[in-house]
Write a protein that holds these residues in place. Structure first.
Motif, short mmCIF file in Angstrom:
data_model
loop_
_atom_site.label_atom_id
_atom_site.label_comp_id
_atom_site.label_asym_id
_atom_site.label_seq_id
_atom_site.Cartn_x
_atom_site.Cartn_y
_atom_site.Cartn_z
N LEU A 101 -18.90 -0.36 15.86
CA LEU A 101 -18.79 -1.64 15.15
C LEU A 101 -18.58 -1.41 13.65
N SER A 102 -19.34 -0.47 13.08
CA SER A 102 -19.22 -0.20 11.64
C SER A 102 -17.82 0.32 11.31
N ALA A 103 -17.30 1.20 12.14
CA ALA A 103 -15.99 1.80 11.85
C ALA A 103 -14.88 0.74 11.92
N PHE A 104 -14.93 -0.11 12.93
CA PHE A 104 -13.94 -1.20 13.01
C PHE A 104 -14.03 -2.09 11.76
N THR A 105 -15.26 -2.42 11.36
CA THR A 105 -15.42 -3.34 10.23
C THR A 105 -14.97 -2.69 8.92
N LEU A 106 -15.32 -1.40 8.73
CA LEU A 106 -14.89 -0.71 7.51
C LEU A 106 -13.37 -0.62 7.43
N SER A 107 -12.74 -0.24 8.54
CA SER A 107 -11.28 -0.16 8.58
C SER A 107 -10.66 -1.51 8.25
N ALA A 108 -11.16 -2.53 8.92
CA ALA A 108 -10.63 -3.88 8.72
C ALA A 108 -10.76 -4.27 7.25
N THR A 109 -11.90 -3.95 6.64
CA THR A 109 -12.13 -4.32 5.25
C THR A 109 -11.13 -3.63 4.33
N PHE A 110 -10.84 -2.35 4.61
CA PHE A 110 -9.84 -1.64 3.82
C PHE A 110 -8.50 -2.39 3.86
N TRP A 111 -8.08 -2.78 5.08
CA TRP A 111 -6.77 -3.46 5.21
C TRP A 111 -6.81 -4.84 4.58
N LEU A 112 -7.97 -5.49 4.63
CA LEU A 112 -8.08 -6.80 3.98
C LEU A 112 -7.85 -6.66 2.47
N LEU A 113 -8.47 -5.63 1.87
CA LEU A 113 -8.31 -5.43 0.44
C LEU A 113 -6.85 -5.13 0.10
N LEU A 114 -6.23 -4.25 0.89
CA LEU A 114 -4.85 -3.89 0.61
C LEU A 114 -3.93 -5.11 0.76
N ALA A 115 -4.08 -5.82 1.88
CA ALA A 115 -3.20 -6.96 2.15
C ALA A 115 -3.38 -8.05 1.09
N THR A 116 -4.62 -8.25 0.63
CA THR A 116 -4.86 -9.28 -0.38
C THR A 116 -4.29 -8.85 -1.73
N ALA A 117 -4.46 -7.56 -2.07
CA ALA A 117 -3.90 -7.08 -3.34
C ALA A 117 -2.39 -7.26 -3.34
N VAL A 118 -1.75 -6.95 -2.22
CA VAL A 118 -0.30 -7.13 -2.10
C VAL A 118 0.04 -8.62 -2.23
N GLY A 119 -0.73 -9.46 -1.55
CA GLY A 119 -0.48 -10.91 -1.62
C GLY A 119 -0.61 -11.43 -3.03
N LEU A 120 -1.60 -10.91 -3.76
CA LEU A 120 -1.81 -11.37 -5.13
C LEU A 120 -0.63 -10.97 -6.02
N LEU A 121 -0.15 -9.72 -5.84
CA LEU A 121 1.02 -9.29 -6.60
C LEU A 121 2.20 -10.21 -6.31
N LEU A 122 2.38 -10.55 -5.03
CA LEU A 122 3.48 -11.45 -4.66
C LEU A 122 3.33 -12.80 -5.36
N SER A 123 2.09 -13.30 -5.42
CA SER A 123 1.90 -14.63 -6.03
C SER A 123 2.23 -14.61 -7.52
#
Lengths: 468, 194
Positions: free
Chosen positions: A21-43
């Motif tokens: 459970l921890s590994a899935f959540t940590l991985s997911a959080t990494f991708w959330l940060l990356l995807a949001t940073a990319v989204g913010l640059l786009l905005s």
């Protein structure tokens, strides 16, 4: 959220299950940060179009990275990890098929890494939303989904509980639907020209509503009663929502291509079933809201429940908005504008992401015995709630003024000028959302590696679970 | 033994059967039925250079902001005539798009056929439309000290070009402009229909 948080009891869980459970959540959080940073640059590229002019940071390549990493990096990993763990909690035994769970996480990450790199190099399967990844990357994702499904089936097969709890109906269904959907979408032989438009209409909508909706609702059907220590309001409403969502949803994809040369009756059918979708949406959301009725004090003191309350509210609002948007008279103004982007954030963010957070804040502290700080959880909640709400409002207004500018017959650039101030609003709310995700990442770190509040020992004896 | 959907395999089979049927009816059958749609009379396939340009158009994600679908609505008629099924016979992967941050390009080859305009617009959109939010694509161009005899030189107005040298279109830029200029709706003849 000023009240004292409710004390939690640590699950009697297998340490490897906690690690999964921890590994899935940590991985997911990494991708959330990356995807949001990319989204913010786009905005920020809207008010500053010459910002970061490089092929690898260009709008056309990063947009697909933002959406795919949000879908398959963040939401898929967070909810699949939760679904695998919930299957174990509701079966009264540890996760079976642990290797399959790890393989699932490995292939999800492989797919997200390869998908991100290939898209950034300009290699894609057309600009077809949510299936931009080239075929072999999507096969990696499908292997990840299949391994996750196999792991859950293994757990359910060996359960000590008599019934398969409704959470697992939703999650097992979601995994199966998505494997079928991905198979239909990846076979190229019948996808030429307008035929591919029809397949794309079917795919892009089902990828959201047959995968994320089912996973998020399934996990919430477990988390919500546990948080409230009260059974779900109506099991029957949950079953009704399951079957009506399953039968109505696949029909409505063509409402993304109204006023195209797709057969007119096919578009009309999609609109009719979009209205039909009010049945599962209202059955599902009212069931969850009625489960929470009269328990505001508990919601206030819980870490997970405020996120679930917002998530269910956006499920209700966003899906109703989706039905209304499908009407031809409103599509004529709103379609192809930013209104659609606002809608997709109301649903993928307000609904799916908030329910995923609700699951993380419920499951992870109980698995690890480590709680995040009350203050930081509150900050995450309020930044994200205000951020997404302001985001959706900004883009709904932007879309409306764009559509009205086109209808008034002005030159095209008038619609750009009209929407420009609201794009600044989007960038500001996006900043707030990224900030909230940084706080969330810190909380996940504390929930995984922080100091333990108690040191419960795991006892490997099989036991009759009290879940459900 | 478990009864009904309390058997995990019964649950798996029910989900697969119901959704598998719906996937065939609503995904596969429409795809099979519509893929052989014949081209609109007069529509020609792309040549090699235009196809290369289309690949760049796809790779750079142009259709996230530019639709290729003129709707049968008054506000869309500035972009051309309403699109018909046969217009997409040579359009795979499809590029209809779901957002129109920039104008529709179904008929851009007719509406804006100027090489000079297209190259400059790709080099720096704000050189031709001051309020444009389109990204610039400088990596499709080269800055040279002096243009060769075969080079396609971009006429960049003061303030939008490099301090020294001339801007020259690469093969990629030439292919992309060839594709953009190939986007021309053929007039409908009697018998063509939506």
């Amino acid at each position: 959220m000023a009240a004292t948080p409710i004390a939690i009891t640590r699950d009697n869980a297998d340490p490897e299950d906690v690690a999964i459970l921890s590994a899935f959540t940590l991985s997911a959080t990494f991708w959330l940060l990356l995807a949001t940073a990319v989204g913010l640059l786009l905005s920020f590229k809207f008010p500053y179009p010459d910002l970061a002019t490089s092929p690898f940071l260009s709008f056309g390549r990063l947009r697909a990275i933002h959406t795919n990493d949000t879908f398959y990096g963040w939401a898929s990993m967070a909810l699949s990890g939760a679904a695998i763990y919930v299957a174990s909690r509701t079966s009264g035994i540890a996760i079976q098929g642990k290797r399959l769970a790890w393989l699932s996480l490995l292939f999800y990450n492989l797919a997200a890494i390869c998908g991100t790199i290939t898209l950034d190099l300009g290699i894609n399967y057309g600009d077809q939303e949510y299936r931009e990844w080239v075929w072999w990357v999507r096969i990696l994702l499908m292997i990840g989904i299949a391994c996750g499904l196999a792991s859950i089936i293994e757990t359910l097969r060996r359960r000590v509980e008599n019934d398969i709890y409704i959470s697992n109906w939703y999650t097992v269904g979601g995994f199966i639907f998505t494997i079928i959907l991905a198979t239909v979408a990846i076979i190229p032989s019948y996808q030429n020209g307008l035929g591919q438009v029809a397949v794309q209409a079917y795919f892009m909508h089902n990828a959201v509503g047959m995968w994320f909706t089912f996973l998020a609702l399934g996990v919430t059907y477990y988390v919500l009663p546990k948080e409230l220590n009260r059974p779900i309001y109506s099991y029957s409403l949950g079953v009704l929502a399951f079957w009506t969502n399953l039968v109505f949803y696949p029909v409505i994809g063509a409402h993304h291509y109204e006023y195209t040369p797709l057969p007119w009756w096919f578009q009309t059918l999609a609109i009719v079933f979009s209205v039909g979708m009010l049945v599962p949406v209202y059955a599902g959301s009212s069931n969850l809201l009625l489960t929470m009725r009269g328990r505001f004090e508990t919601i206030r003191r819980s870490y997970a429940l405020p996120f679930i309350l917002i998530g269910v509210s956006y499920y209700f609002l966003g899906s109703t908005q989706g039905t209304v948007e499908a009407f031809r008279s409103l599509q004529a103004i709103w379609h192809l504008t930013n209104f659609t982007v606002g809608h997709s954030h109301a649903t993928m963010y307000g609904f799916i992401t908030f329910l995923a957070w609700g699951a993380v804040y419920h499951l992870l502290p109980r698995a690890t015995g480590k709680q995040p700080s009350h203050l930081f959880t509150g900050m995450h909640f309020w930044f994200a709630t205000i951020g997404v709400t302001f985001y959706v409002i900004s883009l709904s207004v932007a879309g409306t003024v764009q559509g009205l500018a086109w209808a008034s017959g002005n030159p095209f650039i008038a619609s750009v000028d009209a929407a420009a101030p609201y794009w600044v609003g989007r960038a500001v709310s996006g900043s707030l959302m990224l900030l909230s995700h940084c706080v969330f990442a810190y909380n996940v770190w504390i929930m995984t590696f922080g100091g333990s509040r108690e040191s419960a020992k795991w006892e490997p004896a099989s036991r009759s679970a009290v879940e459900a | 033994m478990n009864r009904g959907l309390n058997n995990v395999w019964a649950l798996v089979a029910a989900c697969a059967l119901v959704y598998g049927t719906l996937a065939i009816l609503l995904g596969v059958v429409p795809g099979v039925a519509l893929s052989p749609t014949p081209p609109t009379p007069g529509l020609r396939p792309l040549d090699a250079q235009e196809q290369r340009g289309r690949d760049i158009y796809v790779g750079e994600g142009c259709s996230y902001c530019h639709t290729q679908n003129v709707r049968p609505l008054q506000q869309d008629l500035v972009f051309g005539r309403p699109s018909v099924a046969g217009d997409y016979a040579y359009s795979t992967p499809e590029l209809l798009g779901t957002e129109r941050t920039g104008p529709d390009l179904s008929n851009i080859g007719t509406r804006q056929p100027s090489d000079v305009w297209q190259y400059l617009h790709l080099w720096e959109p704000r050189a031709v439309v001051s309020d444009s939010v389109m990204p610039a694509f400088p990596w499709l161009f080269q800055v040279k000290d002096r243009a060769g005899p075969q080079d396609v030189v971009v006429n960049v107005p003061p303030g939008f070009g490099p301090k020294q040298g001339v801007v020259v279109a690469t093969q990629d830029a030439q292919a992309l402009v060839a594709y953009i200029k190939s986007l021309k709706q053929v007039p409908l003849t009697k018998g063509a229909s939506r």
